[in-house]
Design a protein around this motif. Structure first.
Motif, PDB file in Angstrom:
ATOM      1  N   PHE A 210      86.813  60.336  30.690  1.00 23.29           N
ATOM      2  CA  PHE A 210      85.385  60.499  30.977  1.00 23.29           C
ATOM      3  C   PHE A 210      84.729  61.366  29.908  1.00 23.29           C
ATOM      4  N   TRP A 211      85.345  62.495  29.557  1.00 25.47           N
ATOM      5  CA  TRP A 211      84.684  63.400  28.603  1.00 25.47           C
ATOM      6  C   TRP A 211      84.773  62.920  27.155  1.00 25.47           C
ATOM      7  N   TYR A 212      85.739  62.043  26.877  1.00 24.04           N
ATOM      8  CA  TYR A 212      85.738  61.352  25.575  1.00 24.04           C
ATOM      9  C   TYR A 212      84.397  60.629  25.430  1.00 24.04           C
ATOM     10  N   PHE A 220      73.803  60.233  22.520  1.00 25.42           N
ATOM     11  CA  PHE A 220      73.119  58.954  22.731  1.00 25.42           C
ATOM     12  C   PHE A 220      71.708  59.233  23.288  1.00 25.42           C
ATOM     13  N   TRP A 221      71.590  60.309  24.077  1.00 27.87           N
ATOM     14  CA  TRP A 221      70.258  60.698  24.562  1.00 27.87           C
ATOM     15  C   TRP A 221      69.447  61.364  23.459  1.00 27.87           C
ATOM     16  N   LEU A 222      70.125  62.214  22.675  1.00 27.81           N
ATOM     17  CA  LEU A 222      69.400  63.040  21.698  1.00 27.81           C
ATOM     18  C   LEU A 222      68.914  62.241  20.489  1.00 27.81           C
ATOM     19  N   SER A 297      65.196  69.762   8.022  1.00 28.84           N
ATOM     20  CA  SER A 297      64.337  68.669   7.603  1.00 28.84           C
ATOM     21  C   SER A 297      62.968  68.726   8.282  1.00 28.84           C
ATOM     22  N   MET A 298      62.971  69.124   9.563  1.00 23.35           N
ATOM     23  CA  MET A 298      61.696  69.217  10.286  1.00 23.35           C
ATOM     24  C   MET A 298      60.800  70.289   9.663  1.00 23.35           C
ATOM     25  N   PHE A 299      61.400  71.469   9.428  1.00 24.51           N
ATOM     26  CA  PHE A 299      60.600  72.546   8.826  1.00 24.51           C
ATOM     27  C   PHE A 299      60.051  72.093   7.472  1.00 24.51           C
ATOM     28  N   TYR A 337      62.258  74.075  22.254  1.00 20.67           N
ATOM     29  CA  TYR A 337      63.233  74.244  23.337  1.00 20.67           C
ATOM     30  C   TYR A 337      64.662  74.111  22.827  1.00 20.67           C
ATOM     31  N   PHE A 338      64.811  73.281  21.788  1.00 23.39           N
ATOM     32  CA  PHE A 338      66.178  73.004  21.339  1.00 23.39           C
ATOM     33  C   PHE A 338      66.806  74.208  20.627  1.00 23.39           C
ATOM     34  N   ILE A 339      65.978  75.168  20.246  1.00 22.76           N
ATOM     35  CA  ILE A 339      66.573  76.346  19.600  1.00 22.76           C
ATOM     36  C   ILE A 339      67.408  77.144  20.618  1.00 22.76           C
ATOM     37  N   GLY A 344      72.637  77.906  23.483  1.00 25.89           N
ATOM     38  CA  GLY A 344      73.403  77.841  24.739  1.00 25.89           C
ATOM     39  C   GLY A 344      74.620  76.940  24.584  1.00 25.89           C
ATOM     40  N   GLY A 345      74.427  75.810  23.880  1.00 21.62           N
ATOM     41  CA  GLY A 345      75.549  74.891  23.654  1.00 21.62           C
ATOM     42  C   GLY A 345      76.650  75.581  22.856  1.00 21.62           C
ATOM     43  N   ILE A 346      76.245  76.387  21.881  1.00 20.45           N
ATOM     44  CA  ILE A 346      77.240  77.077  21.053  1.00 20.45           C
ATOM     45  C   ILE A 346      78.008  78.106  21.910  1.00 20.45           C
ATOM     46  N   ILE A 347      77.297  78.742  22.826  1.00 19.60           N
ATOM     47  CA  ILE A 347      77.967  79.669  23.751  1.00 19.60           C
ATOM     48  C   ILE A 347      78.979  78.887  24.611  1.00 19.60           C
ATOM     49  N   HIS A 366      71.632  74.702  30.978  1.00 15.54           N
ATOM     50  CA  HIS A 366      71.817  74.186  29.611  1.00 15.54           C
ATOM     51  C   HIS A 366      71.390  72.726  29.530  1.00 15.54           C
ATOM     52  N   PHE A 367      71.837  71.924  30.495  1.00 10.55           N
ATOM     53  CA  PHE A 367      71.489  70.506  30.306  1.00 10.55           C
ATOM     54  C   PHE A 367      70.077  70.193  30.739  1.00 10.55           C
ATOM     55  N   HIS A 368      69.465  71.102  31.493  1.00 10.22           N
ATOM     56  CA  HIS A 368      68.049  70.836  31.758  1.00 10.22           C
ATOM     57  C   HIS A 368      67.180  71.171  30.542  1.00 10.22           C
TER      58      HIS A 368
HETATM   59 FE1  HAS Z   1      75.789  70.432  25.885  1.00 14.59          FE
HETATM   60  C1  HAS Z   1      77.654  70.818  28.790  1.00 14.59           C
HETATM   61  C2  HAS Z   1      78.116  72.238  24.143  1.00 14.59           C
HETATM   62  C3  HAS Z   1      74.034  69.886  22.936  1.00 14.59           C
HETATM   63  C4  HAS Z   1      73.903  68.050  27.477  1.00 14.59           C
HETATM   64  N1  HAS Z   1      75.772  69.603  27.769  1.00 14.59           N
HETATM   65  C5  HAS Z   1      76.618  69.902  28.814  1.00 14.59           C
HETATM   66  C6  HAS Z   1      76.283  69.092  29.943  1.00 14.59           C
HETATM   67  C7  HAS Z   1      75.251  68.269  29.545  1.00 14.59           C
HETATM   68  C8  HAS Z   1      74.931  68.618  28.188  1.00 14.59           C
HETATM   69  C9  HAS Z   1      74.584  67.181  30.377  1.00 14.59           C
HETATM   70  O1  HAS Z   1      80.969  73.247  24.582  1.00 14.59           O
HETATM   71  C10 HAS Z   1      76.921  69.190  31.322  1.00 14.59           C
HETATM   72  C11 HAS Z   1      77.946  68.149  31.600  1.00 14.59           C
HETATM   73  C12 HAS Z   1      78.489  68.312  33.009  1.00 14.59           C
HETATM   74  O2  HAS Z   1      77.863  67.770  33.938  1.00 14.59           O
HETATM   75  O3  HAS Z   1      79.496  69.012  33.175  1.00 14.59           O
HETATM   76  N2  HAS Z   1      76.013  71.012  23.919  1.00 14.59           N
HETATM   77  C13 HAS Z   1      77.027  71.749  23.432  1.00 14.59           C
HETATM   78  C14 HAS Z   1      76.828  71.950  21.998  1.00 14.59           C
HETATM   79  C15 HAS Z   1      75.670  71.298  21.666  1.00 14.59           C
HETATM   80  C16 HAS Z   1      75.180  70.691  22.878  1.00 14.59           C
HETATM   81  C17 HAS Z   1      77.706  72.726  21.070  1.00 14.59           C
HETATM   82  N3  HAS Z   1      74.260  69.235  25.322  1.00 14.59           N
HETATM   83  C18 HAS Z   1      73.691  69.161  24.070  1.00 14.59           C
HETATM   84  C19 HAS Z   1      72.630  68.185  24.071  1.00 14.59           C
HETATM   85  C20 HAS Z   1      72.596  67.659  25.356  1.00 14.59           C
HETATM   86  C21 HAS Z   1      73.622  68.329  26.115  1.00 14.59           C
HETATM   87  C22 HAS Z   1      71.786  67.832  22.876  1.00 14.59           C
HETATM   88  C23 HAS Z   1      71.707  66.611  25.936  1.00 14.59           C
HETATM   89  C24 HAS Z   1      70.802  65.941  25.290  1.00 14.59           C
HETATM   90  N4  HAS Z   1      77.535  71.367  26.382  1.00 14.59           N
HETATM   91  C25 HAS Z   1      78.348  72.014  25.505  1.00 14.59           C
HETATM   92  C26 HAS Z   1      79.543  72.461  26.221  1.00 14.59           C
HETATM   93  C27 HAS Z   1      79.418  72.052  27.541  1.00 14.59           C
HETATM   94  C28 HAS Z   1      78.136  71.375  27.611  1.00 14.59           C
HETATM   95  C29 HAS Z   1      80.696  73.199  25.685  1.00 14.59           C
HETATM   96  C30 HAS Z   1      80.436  72.256  28.683  1.00 14.59           C
HETATM   97  C31 HAS Z   1      80.154  73.477  29.456  1.00 14.59           C
HETATM   98  C32 HAS Z   1      81.110  73.613  30.630  1.00 14.59           C
HETATM   99  O4  HAS Z   1      81.898  74.565  30.636  1.00 14.59           O
HETATM  100  O5  HAS Z   1      81.088  72.770  31.549  1.00 14.59           O
HETATM  101  C33 HAS Z   1      75.090  71.196  20.267  1.00 14.59           C
HETATM  102  O6  HAS Z   1      74.890  69.841  19.916  1.00 14.59           O
HETATM  103  C34 HAS Z   1      73.826  71.971  20.096  1.00 14.59           C
HETATM  104  C35 HAS Z   1      73.391  72.026  18.634  1.00 14.59           C
HETATM  105  C36 HAS Z   1      71.950  72.343  18.505  1.00 14.59           C
HETATM  106  C37 HAS Z   1      71.397  73.231  17.672  1.00 14.59           C
HETATM  107  C38 HAS Z   1      69.899  73.444  17.689  1.00 14.59           C
HETATM  108  C39 HAS Z   1      69.196  72.902  16.443  1.00 14.59           C
HETATM  109  C40 HAS Z   1      67.710  73.071  16.593  1.00 14.59           C
HETATM  110  C41 HAS Z   1      66.778  72.147  16.270  1.00 14.59           C
HETATM  111  C42 HAS Z   1      65.325  72.416  16.569  1.00 14.59           C
HETATM  112  C43 HAS Z   1      64.580  72.930  15.351  1.00 14.59           C
HETATM  113  C44 HAS Z   1      63.234  73.372  15.763  1.00 14.59           C
HETATM  114  C45 HAS Z   1      62.104  73.185  15.043  1.00 14.59           C
HETATM  115  C46 HAS Z   1      60.801  73.597  15.637  1.00 14.59           C
HETATM  116  C47 HAS Z   1      62.073  72.544  13.705  1.00 14.59           C
HETATM  117  C48 HAS Z   1      72.192  74.039  16.745  1.00 14.59           C
HETATM  118  C49 HAS Z   1      67.122  70.831  15.646  1.00 14.59           C
HETATM  119  C50 HAS Z   1      60.379  74.956  15.168  1.00 14.59           C
HETATM  120  C51 HAS Z   1      59.945  75.728  16.318  1.00 14.59           C
HETATM  121  C52 HAS Z   1      59.509  77.004  16.286  1.00 14.59           C
HETATM  122  C53 HAS Z   1      59.147  77.669  17.565  1.00 14.59           C
HETATM  123  C54 HAS Z   1      59.393  77.804  15.060  1.00 14.59           C
END
Ligand code: HAS
Length: 541
Positions: A210-212, A220-222, A297-299, A337-339, A344-347, A366-368
């Motif tokens: 399942f987790w694979y 796929f959502w993002l 890229s966004m910035f 919001y994604f920041i 949180g994901g990294i935590i 986190h997932f909300h």
């Molecule tokens: Fe997650 C659990 C780790 C991303 C969704 N995640 C979940 C679950 C869901 C979910 C649904 O390692 C729960 C599953 C369940 O029911 O048990 N997640 C991560 C990591 C990332 C991550 C490392 N998750 C997502 C995304 C999701 C999502 C995206 C949905 C769309 N997640 C976990 C882990 C768990 C977990 C563990 C298990 C926890 C447990 O113990 O059960 C990474 O992909 C995140 C990387 C993202 C960044 C942010 C980059 C920022 C950007 C925005 C730039 C902003 C700009 C605007 C340009 C590094 C791109 C400027 C704005 C200004 C205000 C200046």
């Protein structure tokens, strides 16, 4: 093309129906947890939690994503050929039948197994068959898009493919490889077991398969949201895509790194050795990279747009962004919001810190803010221009203002709800439980006010969904006839030569499979031989 528009619109209408029902059930959950109501009609908490997760996380997203992809692919590569369109409709019908069957099973309390359907919770075989129909439906849909892209490349040899179509294909390649895991567990474990052909099920194996699938599922959502960020946002703000090659590379990196990381959802589980978990945690940190590339890229796109308009200074360009345009504002708030969501994901992924947050309502928070804020806000923004575009109407200033209000209502509701989830998770509040005070234990007594805040946030979110649906109906039916733009951005350097390797899919899919084999072969063999070492576990066959 009118026929392609119809295809997209049907996907959207079905998706928004799922959003309405799923959202309503979400509010009920927060009200039950805060002890504001008890459920009517003998419904139980876990039943509505299952329907909420299935309808929003699996059904709404999938239907919306395909509706968006058909529109963009038809726009950028030409109308779908009739056999591809037929395949897309077969996909739609299978997905809808699967959804209806699955929801009926849940309502009959025969599939109260939550959206992750972990064994040894067992559902009716019809529920697993419903899931299978949903996935087979996506294969027909994926065929339509991938073969359309291939057709375009054949007809235009040596040319760079349209970025939208390339990104759609990358997302679907990721999806197809990822679903192999869930298909295997549903077909070979859950269906035979629920039909009574097998008495036992290997729980660790089913969770691993399942987790694979489950982690790449979140990308796929993002990725469709990223498609809008990379392609639509630069055009809306009057800027340029910073780099076409960088955008493509970031999508390809998701194919490589998003799959061999499922163990980060299983860090607290027995039956998988620490060294394999450690390897997958490292790969999880690799999958952060393409998101950081996207942020960069966004910035860059924002800055280019601002400077072209004459804004000066380090952050002067910030003022030049079109803050009142809902097409931009929704995506921008999603990015903002994604920041914290990414942090949180990294935590979560950090092995030791995961012990603190795992199975607490922090993870729900986190997932909300990932799917429920970053992704959905971007999807709302897409719907506001795409629905009128497809219906031959326009998004008027008045509707734009109302849409901005709806977006802000969502932003506030999600902030209140997800902040309460994160903080009370750190206080030990468990996820996926009906309200309990643990016999008046002092730790549990701290959660009450957070539960109330969640109910307040949830109420705002439901109002926001109602408002969204009313606006969408008006945009589809009563707004002035006209031509709404389909914003497709162009790259800063349009002559930029695309390294050939970026469209050599065999290389990327090959590397992805090597990484998957490295990360999964030995642990899966171990799990099959000894499902739960040292505990009276459940055997396979
Ligand atoms: Fe997650 C659990 C780790 C991303 C969704 N995640 C979940 C679950 C869901 C979910 C649904 O390692 C729960 C599953 C369940 O029911 O048990 N997640 C991560 C990591 C990332 C991550 C490392 N998750 C997502 C995304 C999701 C999502 C995206 C949905 C769309 N997640 C976990 C882990 C768990 C977990 C563990 C298990 C926890 C447990 O113990 O059960 C990474 O992909 C995140 C990387 C993202 C960044 C942010 C980059 C920022 C950007 C925005 C730039 C902003 C700009 C605007 C340009 C590094 C791109 C400027 C704005 C200004 C205000 C200046």
């Amino acid at each position: 093309n009118r026929l392609d528009a119809r295809l997209s619109l049907y996907h959207f209408y079905a998706a928004f129906t799922a959003l309405l029902i799923g959202g309503l059930l979400g509010l009920l959950q927060t009200l039950v947890r805060s002890e504001s109501i008890t459920l009517p009609f003998k419904l139980n908490y876990y039943q509505i939690l299952t329907a909420h997760g299935v309808l929003l996380a699996l059904v709404f997203t999938t239907l919306f994503i395909f509706g968006f992809m058909y529109a963009g692919v038809s726009r950028t590569t030409g109308e779908l050929s009739s056999h591809r369109r037929k395949s897309a409709w077969i996909g739609f019908i299978l997905m809808t039948v699967g959804t209806v069957l699955g929801v009926v099973m849940i309502l009959m309390n025969k599939a109260t197994v939550l959206y992750t359907f972990y064994a040894p919770l067992q559902a009716s075989p019809l529920f697993y068959i419903a899931l299978a129909l949903l996935i087979v439906g996506t294969y027909f849909a994926s065929y339509a898009i991938i073969s359309q892209y291939n057709g375009w490349r054949k007809a235009n040899p040596g040319q760079k493919s349209p970025l939208f179509a390339f990104m759609a294909v990358a997302t679907l390649v990721l999806w197809i490889i990822a679903t192999l895991g869930v298909v295997a567990t549903v077909l070979f474990q859950f269906i035979p077991w629920s039909l009574g052909f097998q008495e036992e099920i290997n729980v660790t194996l089913s969770r691993t398969l399942f987790w694979y699938f489950g982690h790449p599922l979140v990308y796929f959502w993002l990725l469709p949201a990223y498609m809008a960020w990379y392609i639509v946002v630069p055009k809306v703000i009057g800027g340029k895509i910073f780099s076409d090659s960088l955008a493509r590379l970031s999508f390809l990196l998701f194919i490589l790194f998003s799959i061999p990381v499922g163990f980060h959802h299983q860090l607290t589980e027995p039956g998988i050795s620490e060294s394999w978990k450690f390897l997958q945690v490292i790969l999880t940190f690799a999958v952060i990279l393409p998101s950081l590339m996207t942020a960069f890229s966004m910035f860059a796109s924002f800055e280019i747009a601002g400077r072209e308009k004459g804004y000066k200074g380090i952050f002067g360009w910030f003022k030049g962004l079109p803050w009142s345009d809902v097409r931009f504002l929704s995506a921008f708030i999603g990015m903002a919001y994604f920041i914290p969501a990414g942090a949180g994901g990294i935590i979560n992924a950090s092995h030791q810190m995961n012990q603190v947050v795992h199975n607490t309502i922090w993870v729900t928070g986190h997932f909300h803010i990932t799917i429920g804020a970053t992704v959905i806000l971007t999807f709302f923004g897409i719907a506001y221009w795409l629905i009128p575009h497809l219906k031959g109407r326009v998004l008027t200033k008045r509707m734009n203002a109302l849409a901005n209000f709806q977006i802000i209502l969502w932003t506030i509701g999600m902030f209140i709800m997800s902040a309460a989830m994160h903080f009370s998770g750190l206080l030990g509040n468990p996820r996926r439980t009906q309200n309990t005070d643990y016999n008046g234990h002092e730790v549990a007594s701290q959660w009450g006010s957070y539960e109330t805040a969640m109910a307040v946030g949830g109420t705002l979110l439901l109002f926001s969904i109602f408002m969204f649906l009313v606006l969408i109906i008006r945009l589809a039916k009563t707004e002035p006839i006209g031509k709404e733009e389909f914003p497709i951005g162009t790259a800063l350097d349009e002559e930029e030569k695309l390294p050939k390797i970026l469209e050599n899919w065999k290389v990327w899919v090959g590397i992805a499979f090597v990484l998957i084999l490295v990360a999964y072969t030995i642990p899966v063999m171990d799990i099959i031989q000894d499902p739960a070492p040292g505990s009276p576990g459940y055997k396979f066959w």
